[in-house]
Design a protein around this motif. Structure first.
Motif, PDB file in Angstrom:
ATOM      1  N   GLN A   1       0.740  -1.185  -0.107  1.00  0.00           N
ATOM      2  CA  GLN A   1      -0.015   0.297   0.028  1.00  0.00           C
ATOM      3  C   GLN A   1       1.131   0.972  -0.228  1.00  0.00           C
ATOM      4  OE1 GLN A   1      -2.537  -0.872   3.775  1.00  0.00           O
ATOM      5  NE2 GLN A   1      -4.209  -1.343   2.334  1.00  0.00           N
ATOM      6  N   ALA A   2       1.640   1.520   1.082  1.00  0.00           N
ATOM      7  CA  ALA A   2       2.807   2.393   0.919  1.00  0.00           C
ATOM      8  C   ALA A   2       3.354   2.721  -0.343  1.00  0.00           C
ATOM      9  CB  ALA A   2       3.952   2.475   1.836  1.00  0.00           C
ATOM     10  N   LEU A   3       4.314   1.751  -0.984  1.00  0.00           N
ATOM     11  CA  LEU A   3       4.633   1.677  -2.406  1.00  0.00           C
ATOM     12  C   LEU A   3       3.658   2.011  -3.326  1.00  0.00           C
ATOM     13  CD1 LEU A   3       6.760  -1.395  -2.142  1.00  0.00           C
ATOM     14  CD2 LEU A   3       7.720   1.228  -1.531  1.00  0.00           C
ATOM     15  N   ALA A   4       2.570   2.324  -3.409  1.00  0.00           N
ATOM     16  CA  ALA A   4       1.617   1.978  -4.145  1.00  0.00           C
ATOM     17  C   ALA A   4       1.313   3.413  -3.801  1.00  0.00           C
ATOM     18  CB  ALA A   4       0.535   1.229  -3.997  1.00  0.00           C
ATOM     19  N   GLY A   5       1.757   4.690  -2.540  1.00  0.00           N
ATOM     20  CA  GLY A   5       1.020   6.209  -2.442  1.00  0.00           C
ATOM     21  C   GLY A   5      -0.510   6.121  -1.732  1.00  0.00           C
ATOM     22  N   GLU A   6      -0.189   4.429  -1.241  1.00  0.00           N
ATOM     23  CA  GLU A   6      -1.873   4.622  -0.858  1.00  0.00           C
ATOM     24  C   GLU A   6      -1.882   4.917   0.941  1.00  0.00           C
ATOM     25  OE1 GLU A   6      -3.542   0.089  -2.393  1.00  0.00           O
ATOM     26  OE2 GLU A   6      -3.734   1.151  -3.717  1.00  0.00           O
ATOM     27  N   PRO A   7      -2.817   4.719   2.013  1.00  0.00           N
ATOM     28  CA  PRO A   7      -3.032   4.791   2.637  1.00  0.00           C
ATOM     29  C   PRO A   7      -3.395   3.988   3.544  1.00  0.00           C
ATOM     30  CG  PRO A   7      -5.337   5.410   2.207  1.00  0.00           C
ATOM     31  CD  PRO A   7      -4.765   5.317   1.122  1.00  0.00           C
ATOM     32  N   LEU A   8      -2.988   3.184   4.393  1.00  0.00           N
ATOM     33  CA  LEU A   8      -2.911   1.512   4.917  1.00  0.00           C
ATOM     34  C   LEU A   8      -3.791   1.153   6.023  1.00  0.00           C
ATOM     35  CD1 LEU A   8       0.719   2.571   4.453  1.00  0.00           C
ATOM     36  CD2 LEU A   8       0.778   1.739   6.685  1.00  0.00           C
ATOM     37  N   SER A   9      -4.404   0.724   5.764  1.00  0.00           N
ATOM     38  CA  SER A   9      -6.000   0.554   6.816  1.00  0.00           C
ATOM     39  C   SER A   9      -5.537  -0.427   7.583  1.00  0.00           C
ATOM     40  CB  SER A   9      -6.819  -0.394   6.211  1.00  0.00           C
ATOM     41  OG  SER A   9      -7.558   0.385   4.614  1.00  0.00           O
ATOM     42  N   VAL A  10      -5.884  -0.071   8.824  1.00  0.00           N
ATOM     43  CA  VAL A  10      -5.549  -1.042  10.299  1.00  0.00           C
ATOM     44  C   VAL A  10      -6.598  -0.834  11.631  1.00  0.00           C
ATOM     45  CG1 VAL A  10      -3.804  -0.385  12.102  1.00  0.00           C
ATOM     46  CG2 VAL A  10      -2.851  -0.187  10.299  1.00  0.00           C
ATOM     47  N   ALA A  11      -6.858  -2.029  11.680  1.00  0.00           N
ATOM     48  CA  ALA A  11      -8.158  -2.552  13.212  1.00  0.00           C
ATOM     49  C   ALA A  11      -7.052  -1.931  13.969  1.00  0.00           C
ATOM     50  CB  ALA A  11      -8.220  -4.083  12.490  1.00  0.00           C
ATOM     51  N   PRO A  12      -7.837  -1.515  15.011  1.00  0.00           N
ATOM     52  CA  PRO A  12      -7.286  -1.201  15.968  1.00  0.00           C
ATOM     53  C   PRO A  12      -7.452  -2.331  16.673  1.00  0.00           C
ATOM     54  CG  PRO A  12      -9.445   0.314  15.636  1.00  0.00           C
ATOM     55  CD  PRO A  12      -8.888  -0.722  14.647  1.00  0.00           C
ATOM     56  N   GLY A  13      -6.204  -2.001  18.185  1.00  0.00           N
ATOM     57  CA  GLY A  13      -6.666  -3.295  18.893  1.00  0.00           C
ATOM     58  C   GLY A  13      -5.399  -4.528  18.459  1.00  0.00           C
ATOM     59  N   ILE A  14      -5.276  -4.548  17.733  1.00  0.00           N
ATOM     60  CA  ILE A  14      -4.684  -5.586  17.191  1.00  0.00           C
ATOM     61  C   ILE A  14      -3.074  -5.661  17.571  1.00  0.00           C
ATOM     62  CG2 ILE A  14      -3.961  -7.640  15.303  1.00  0.00           C
ATOM     63  CD1 ILE A  14      -6.366  -6.970  14.675  1.00  0.00           C
ATOM     64  N   THR A  15      -2.430  -7.015  18.678  1.00  0.00           N
ATOM     65  CA  THR A  15      -1.033  -6.399  18.752  1.00  0.00           C
ATOM     66  C   THR A  15      -0.245  -7.573  18.174  1.00  0.00           C
ATOM     67  OG1 THR A  15      -1.847  -5.612  20.425  1.00  0.00           O
ATOM     68  CG2 THR A  15       0.549  -6.218  20.525  1.00  0.00           C
ATOM     69  N   ARG A  16       1.028  -7.233  17.786  1.00  0.00           N
ATOM     70  CA  ARG A  16       2.066  -9.068  17.016  1.00  0.00           C
ATOM     71  C   ARG A  16       3.691  -8.329  17.589  1.00  0.00           C
ATOM     72  NH1 ARG A  16      -2.641 -10.534  17.031  1.00  0.00           N
ATOM     73  NH2 ARG A  16      -3.348 -11.471  14.718  1.00  0.00           N
ATOM     74  N   SER A  17       3.996  -9.085  17.502  1.00  0.00           N
ATOM     75  CA  SER A  17       5.450  -8.953  17.315  1.00  0.00           C
ATOM     76  C   SER A  17       5.942  -9.527  16.332  1.00  0.00           C
ATOM     77  CB  SER A  17       6.352  -9.792  18.577  1.00  0.00           C
ATOM     78  OG  SER A  17       6.007 -10.581  18.389  1.00  0.00           O
ATOM     79  N   PHE A  18       7.794  -8.529  15.888  1.00  0.00           N
ATOM     80  CA  PHE A  18       7.742  -9.130  14.471  1.00  0.00           C
ATOM     81  C   PHE A  18       9.307  -9.254  14.548  1.00  0.00           C
ATOM     82  CE2 PHE A  18       4.264  -6.607  13.506  1.00  0.00           C
ATOM     83  CZ  PHE A  18       3.800  -7.661  12.854  1.00  0.00           C
ATOM     84  N   CYS A  19       9.792 -10.456  13.917  1.00  0.00           N
ATOM     85  CA  CYS A  19      11.333 -10.815  14.299  1.00  0.00           C
ATOM     86  C   CYS A  19      11.553 -10.948  13.035  1.00  0.00           C
ATOM     87  CB  CYS A  19      11.494 -12.318  14.440  1.00  0.00           C
ATOM     88  SG  CYS A  19      12.835 -13.102  14.874  1.00  0.00           S
ATOM     89  N   HIS A  20      12.912  -9.918  12.606  1.00  0.00           N
ATOM     90  CA  HIS A  20      13.600  -9.522  11.539  1.00  0.00           C
ATOM     91  C   HIS A  20      14.529 -11.400  11.391  1.00  0.00           C
ATOM     92  CE1 HIS A  20      16.992  -8.841   8.633  1.00  0.00           C
ATOM     93  NE2 HIS A  20      15.909  -7.496   8.646  1.00  0.00           N
ATOM     94  N   ILE A  21      14.117 -11.513  10.069  1.00  0.00           N
ATOM     95  CA  ILE A  21      14.391 -13.111   9.414  1.00  0.00           C
ATOM     96  C   ILE A  21      15.800 -13.342   9.186  1.00  0.00           C
ATOM     97  CG2 ILE A  21      15.070 -12.061   7.314  1.00  0.00           C
ATOM     98  CD1 ILE A  21      13.787 -15.573   7.544  1.00  0.00           C
ATOM     99  N   THR A  22      17.406 -12.345  10.113  1.00  0.00           N
ATOM    100  CA  THR A  22      18.592 -12.805  10.448  1.00  0.00           C
ATOM    101  C   THR A  22      17.944 -13.771  11.729  1.00  0.00           C
ATOM    102  OG1 THR A  22      18.910 -10.555  11.154  1.00  0.00           O
ATOM    103  CG2 THR A  22      19.592 -11.227   9.134  1.00  0.00           C
ATOM    104  N   ASP A  23      17.347 -12.661  13.054  1.00  0.00           N
ATOM    105  CA  ASP A  23      17.243 -13.197  14.472  1.00  0.00           C
ATOM    106  C   ASP A  23      16.766 -14.789  13.912  1.00  0.00           C
ATOM    107  OD1 ASP A  23      18.134 -10.884  15.086  1.00  0.00           O
ATOM    108  OD2 ASP A  23      16.152  -9.658  15.464  1.00  0.00           O
TER     109      ASP A  23
END
Length: 145
Positions: free
Chosen positions: A31-53
């Motif tokens: 969405q960002a690369l296409a210049g579009e707004p990012l649609s987000v649902a509030p209240g959801i939590t995650r964690s993200f791990c970098h591939i090298t880790d």
């Protein structure tokens, strides 16, 4: 048959992840690369791990694990709104409900629980926070665009 190491990876991001998938970070980047707004649902939590880790964690389990199941990832929790704002300030909080992974709003690996013991067994931490992992992923795709 020999024993098998079991590793459950959580939300891995980084260079080389498929942007054609419907995962949140790949959708935000598209969405960002296409210049579009990012649609987000509030209240959801995650964690993200970098591939090298993730690779380092998986190698430790494969070499020295004790054949118990291991969660692998980062336990650095971040809301999806915060994750989206790492990529773009153009964020829309959706009033519709998005399907959440594993049907729960808070989905973060427990790297310290008794059955897992990841932290105490391997004394590993991650090099990338969720924010740094997302930022590195987005910067990579901006470069290769």
């Amino acid at each position: 048959i020999g024993q098998v190491q079991i590793i459950c990876p959580y939300a891995t991001v980084g260079p080389g992840m498929g942007l054609d998938r419907s995962f949140a970070i790949s959708t935000f980047i598209r969405q960002a690369l296409a210049g579009e707004p990012l649609s987000v649902a509030p209240g959801i939590t995650r964690s993200f791990c970098h591939i090298t880790d993730m690779i380092v964690q998986m190698l430790h389990v494969l070499v020295a694990g004790d054949y118990l199941p291991y969660d692998a990832g980062s336990d650095d929790a971040i809301t999806m709104e915060e994750a989206a704002r790492v990529i773009s300030p153009n964020v829309i909080l959706a009033d519709q409900e998005f399907q959440s992974n594993a049907n729960c709003d808070y989905y973060v690996p427990n790297l310290g629980r008794m059955i897992n013991r990841f932290r105490s067994t391997f004394a590993l931490s991650v090099d990338y926070s969720s924010v740094a992992a997302i930022k590195d992923t987005y910067e990579y795709y901006k470069e290769v665009k």
